[in-house]
Design an enzyme around this catalytic site. Structure first.
Site, short mmCIF file in Angstrom:
data_model
loop_
_atom_site.label_atom_id
_atom_site.label_comp_id
_atom_site.label_asym_id
_atom_site.label_seq_id
_atom_site.Cartn_x
_atom_site.Cartn_y
_atom_site.Cartn_z
N ASP A 57 0.92 -1.23 0.24
CA ASP A 57 -0.15 0.13 0.06
C ASP A 57 0.66 1.40 0.04
O ASP A 57 1.47 1.67 0.97
CB ASP A 57 -0.94 0.00 1.07
CG ASP A 57 -2.19 0.94 0.87
OD1 ASP A 57 -2.97 0.88 1.90
OD2 ASP A 57 -2.39 1.43 -0.23
N LYS A 64 -8.14 -1.18 3.42
CA LYS A 64 -7.37 -0.21 3.55
C LYS A 64 -7.51 0.54 4.77
O LYS A 64 -6.57 1.10 5.30
CB LYS A 64 -8.27 0.97 2.59
CG LYS A 64 -7.60 2.30 2.43
CD LYS A 64 -6.13 2.27 1.44
CE LYS A 64 -6.31 2.15 -0.01
NZ LYS A 64 -5.19 2.43 -0.57
N LYS A 86 -8.13 14.19 -3.17
CA LYS A 86 -8.67 13.62 -1.97
C LYS A 86 -8.61 14.79 -0.94
O LYS A 86 -7.40 15.53 -1.04
CB LYS A 86 -7.84 12.54 -1.64
CG LYS A 86 -8.29 11.94 -0.21
CD LYS A 86 -7.30 10.84 0.19
CE LYS A 86 -5.97 11.72 0.53
NZ LYS A 86 -5.08 10.61 0.39
N LYS A 121 2.54 1.98 3.47
CA LYS A 121 1.91 2.09 4.84
C LYS A 121 1.99 1.05 5.76
O LYS A 121 2.00 1.04 6.79
CB LYS A 121 0.41 2.41 4.57
CG LYS A 121 -0.15 3.64 3.72
CD LYS A 121 -1.57 3.69 4.03
CE LYS A 121 -2.45 4.32 2.77
NZ LYS A 121 -2.37 4.24 1.55
N1 LIG Z 1 -3.22 7.18 -5.36
C1 LIG Z 1 -3.01 6.75 -4.05
O1 LIG Z 1 -2.88 7.91 -3.53
C2 LIG Z 1 -2.60 5.66 -3.54
C3 LIG Z 1 -2.03 5.44 -2.28
C4 LIG Z 1 -2.14 4.31 -1.75
C5 LIG Z 1 -2.49 3.04 -2.37
N2 LIG Z 1 -3.26 3.25 -3.85
C6 LIG Z 1 -3.70 2.03 -4.40
O2 LIG Z 1 -3.29 2.06 -5.80
C7 LIG Z 1 -4.21 1.30 -6.20
C8 LIG Z 1 -4.46 2.03 -7.49
O3 LIG Z 1 -5.15 3.40 -7.26
P1 LIG Z 1 -5.56 4.14 -8.69
O4 LIG Z 1 -5.92 5.40 -8.22
O5 LIG Z 1 -4.64 4.07 -9.83
O6 LIG Z 1 -6.87 3.31 -9.01
P2 LIG Z 1 -7.66 3.11 -10.28
O7 LIG Z 1 -9.09 2.64 -9.84
O8 LIG Z 1 -7.67 4.29 -10.96
O9 LIG Z 1 -6.71 1.98 -11.12
C9 LIG Z 1 -6.71 0.74 -10.80
C10 LIG Z 1 -6.68 -0.01 -12.01
O10 LIG Z 1 -6.45 -1.40 -11.84
C11 LIG Z 1 -7.26 -2.01 -12.89
N3 LIG Z 1 -7.55 -3.18 -12.38
C12 LIG Z 1 -8.36 -4.04 -11.37
N4 LIG Z 1 -8.23 -5.30 -11.30
C13 LIG Z 1 -7.26 -5.56 -12.19
C14 LIG Z 1 -6.64 -6.85 -12.15
N5 LIG Z 1 -6.88 -8.00 -11.79
N6 LIG Z 1 -5.55 -6.74 -13.17
C15 LIG Z 1 -5.00 -5.74 -13.96
N7 LIG Z 1 -5.81 -4.66 -13.74
C16 LIG Z 1 -6.82 -4.53 -12.92
C17 LIG Z 1 -8.57 -1.17 -13.06
O11 LIG Z 1 -9.21 -1.68 -14.31
C18 LIG Z 1 -8.08 0.10 -13.20
O12 LIG Z 1 -7.58 0.73 -14.16
C19 LIG Z 1 -5.40 1.15 -5.52
O13 LIG Z 1 -5.43 0.02 -5.04
C20 LIG Z 1 -5.17 2.10 -4.39
O14 LIG Z 1 -5.87 1.81 -3.11
C21 LIG Z 1 -3.30 4.29 -4.23
O1 LIG Z 2 -1.83 7.06 1.67
P1 LIG Z 2 -2.66 7.80 2.10
O2 LIG Z 2 -3.12 9.27 1.55
O3 LIG Z 2 -2.67 7.68 3.73
O4 LIG Z 2 -4.08 7.01 1.59
C1 LIG Z 2 -4.92 7.05 0.65
C2 LIG Z 2 -6.18 7.14 1.10
O5 LIG Z 2 -6.28 8.30 1.98
C3 LIG Z 2 -7.31 7.21 0.14
O6 LIG Z 2 -8.60 7.17 0.43
C4 LIG Z 2 -7.14 6.19 -0.79
O7 LIG Z 2 -8.17 6.14 -1.84
C5 LIG Z 2 -5.84 5.96 -1.36
O8 LIG Z 2 -5.80 4.85 -2.37
C6 LIG Z 2 -4.47 6.04 -0.43
O9 LIG Z 2 -4.65 5.01 0.25
#
Ligand SMILES: NC(=O)c1ccc[n+]([C@@H]2O[C@H](COP(=O)([O-])OP(=O)(O)OC[C@H]3O[C@@H](n4cnc5c(N)ncnc54)[C@H](O)[C@@H]3O)[C@@H](O)[C@H]2O)c1
Ligand SMILES: O=P([O-])([O-])O[C@@H]1[C@@H](O)[C@H](O)[C@@H](O)[C@H](O)[C@@H]1O
Length: 544
Positions: free
Chosen positions: A333, A382, A423, A500
């Site tokens: 994460d 999460k 966010k 995280k």
């Molecule tokens: N952006 C952040 O700040 C942040 C921080 C921590 C964690 N994350 C995690 O990162 C991940 C991606 O975040 P995001 O904002 O890009 O999300 P998003 O939903 O925009 O992108 C996720 C992508 O994964 C694809 N997907 C889903 N299942 C799949 C599979 N089995 N194989 C291949 N592709 C698949 C979806 O079609 C989508 O395009 C999430 O799990 C989110 O919780 C994001």
């Molecule tokens: O890293 P961070 O900002 O604490 O955590 C984020 C969360 O606040 C948000 O809700 C979630 O969608 C993102 O995937 C990410 O995990």
């Protein structure tokens, strides 16, 4: 001849625009060398002898501690040749995947674009490796502190040189997906659109039960079969091999930036050991998630695999499989905004002797990640990763907290489409201070989530790739008599600063304090060139 800097963009100290890609006749030059009998440079390697100093503590019969300084002599070896590196993203068509891809293209081409606030230029801000420095030492004559770009402490791959590919259950090409993500300025998107339109995610395994039902509409690029099977493992392995061959790569690093999955149940006989996990995949057990299938495939293909989401991808069987194959894994994460702030603030408060008694963490966001997290099982994954981040800091202070005592801690995430990827994190930190007083810290933190997470994806790739070129053996002290060089443990806990819920080798402690995480990363890399940790004692400025 002075090193010719590629991609110049006016850094005061002559370094280039976050690339620090100084070269001499096209060959990247080392910014510094260490002048020590313990460090030997050859064209191919840097070998260093490092005295690792620790303090072991025992409690005597009288209850008093006895602290004994310990020394272990390690030999580190760093391969200097960087090679050609690929980054394959699972979830490549998502907000993070499209944003990090566009960002690397923009940096590689040195792009600048118009915005309402005026022109902006490509950069790597938010990346520890590309955007931060470390103290090398002090100038012998003046005592002035000399800081160098983090990227230059070891011969690391440059993100501009990464070849990018990946998978997505959505068939959109990266230009269409970038539009869907609605993260980047239209002026910038227009400049990278053509190149990104050529990028098409590979089809991926899709097991509906592991992510929110609301994700179903985009799943038009999926492999046949809705549960784990060896065919999926072998297809992913072939994808990696084909990508490597098509781009003449030396190495591929894979990252999961796909949707957050629900936790998988840990079941004896299914995913508790490496052998059982392979059998479970072969038999199509419904508790094996897509992310664990990717982990198995990457381990078997010896491609480092990092989980940027909070689910328990690395079930015990996956960890054992990685150890068995000497493959690198890391997670979980990305730590991008609200939690990163928390891990710094809580560290400061508790180490200032302020008794934090309550942490309320609320946020709302409107991107697809938020939509997926609006489903309880995915939110629970999460909630766990966002809640455990203070445990080590609390347990380390037995003056403020009795055994088992913790601050109240609540995490709320709401899906509000209107705010998109921007966010809103609202936090309240409530603490007891001197003589019955209280301190209340209230934060309103707008996190452009994908612009904060993308540099972490880059750091995770750069550091994981670097770890594949570092080996060690112990000469004397604890763990001595390691005859041959070997790699670090399969579980790359060195990646914890970006994550995280840091994954650590079984039985080892989890460190969440942000400063300690950065210190570990910095000092391990310093040790690989024979440099002691930066202690900040600056005795040279105090004893005279
Ligand atoms: N952006 C952040 O700040 C942040 C921080 C921590 C964690 N994350 C995690 O990162 C991940 C991606 O975040 P995001 O904002 O890009 O999300 P998003 O939903 O925009 O992108 C996720 C992508 O994964 C694809 N997907 C889903 N299942 C799949 C599979 N089995 N194989 C291949 N592709 C698949 C979806 O079609 C989508 O395009 C999430 O799990 C989110 O919780 C994001
Ligand atoms: O890293 P961070 O900002 O604490 O955590 C984020 C969360 O606040 C948000 O809700 C979630 O969608 C993102 O995937 C990410 O995990």
């Amino acid at each position: 001849m002075a090193p010719h800097a590629e991609h110049t963009n006016g850094y005061a100290n002559g370094y280039t625009n976050g690339t620090n890609h100084a070269t001499e006749n096209g060959v990247k030059t080392d910014l510094f060398t260490v002048d020590s009998p313990n460090v030997v440079y050859t064209d191919d390697e840097i070998k260093s002898k490092y005295i690792y100093r620790t303090t072991s503590v025992a409690q005597g019969a009288n209850g008093k501690y006895v602290a004994t300084p310990r020394e272990t002599v390690y030999d580190f070896k760093v391969e200097r040749k960087v090679g050609k590196v690929g980054m394959m993203l699972v979830g490549w068509g998502g907000n993070n995947g499209t944003t990090v891809t566009a960002g690397i293209i923009a940096n590689r081409r040195g792009l600048a674009w118009d915005t309402r606030e005026g022109p902006r230029a490509a950069n790597y801000f938010g990346s520890v490796v590309m955007g931060s420095t470390m103290k090398l030492g002090t100038e012998s004559k003046t005592g002035k502190e000399i800081n160098i770009p983090f990227h230059d402490v070891l011969p690391m791959v440059h993100p501009n040189d990464l070849v990018i590919g990946g998978w997505d259950i959505s068939s959109m090409n990266l230009a269409q997906a970038m539009d869907r993500a609605a993260v980047l300025e239209p002026t910038l998107k227009a400049m990278v659109k053509k190149e990104m339109a050529e990028m098409k995610p590979l089809p991926s395994p899709y097991y509906p039960d592991f992510i929110a039902a609301n994700q179903g509409d985009r799943a038009d690029n999926v492999l046949e079969g809705s549960k784990a099977c060896m065919a999926h493992v072998e297809k992913i392995r072939k994808d990696i091999r084909d990508f490597k061959e098509a781009n003449a790569l030396d190495k591929v690093i894979v990252q999961w930036t796909a949707n957050t999955e629900r936790y998988a149940d840990i079941i004896e006989g299914v995913n508790d050991t490496a052998d059982n996990l392979i059998k479970a995949v072969e038999s199509g057990h419904e508790e094996v998630s897509p992310s664990t299938v990717f982990a198995v495939a990457c381990i078997l293909e010896n491609a480092p695999f990092i989980n940027g989401s909070p689910q328990n991808t690395f079930v015990p069987g996956a960890i054992e499989l990685a150890e068995k194959h000497g493959a690198f894994v890391g997670g979980d994460d990305f730590k991008s905004g609200q939690t990163k702030m928390k891990s710094a603030l809580v560290d400061f408060m508790i180490n200032a002797g302020i008794k934090l008694t309550s942490i309320a963490s609320y946020n709302h966001l409107g991107n697809n990640d938020g939509m997926n997290l609006s489903s309880q099982k995915q939110f629970r994954s999460k909630e766990i990763s966002k809640s455990n981040v203070v445990d080590d800091m609390v347990e380390a202070n037995n003056i403020l907290y009795k055994p088992g005592e913790h601050p109240n801690h609540t995490v709320v995430i709401k899906y509000m489409p209107a705010v998109g990827d921007n966010k809103r994190a609202l936090d309240e930190y409530y603490a007891e201070i001197f003589m019955g007083g209280h301190q209340t810290i209230s934060l309103f933190n707008v996190c452009e989530d994908s612009l904060l997470a993308s540099p972490l994806i880059i750091d995770l790739v750069l550091i994981a790739e670097m770890m594949t070129r570092i080996s060690w053996k112990a000469e004397a002290g604890d763990g001595a008599n390691t005859k041959d060089y070997k790699g670090f443990h399969s579980v790359l806990s060195i990646l914890s600063y970006m994550l995280k819920a840091p994954l650590t080798p079984p039985g080892t402690p989890v460190v969440n304090a942000l400063a300690k995480q950065r210190g570990a990363l910095t000092n391990i890399f310093r040790a690989c060139v024979g440099l002691q940790p930066e202690s900040d004692m600056t005795l040279e400025h105090k004893l005279f």
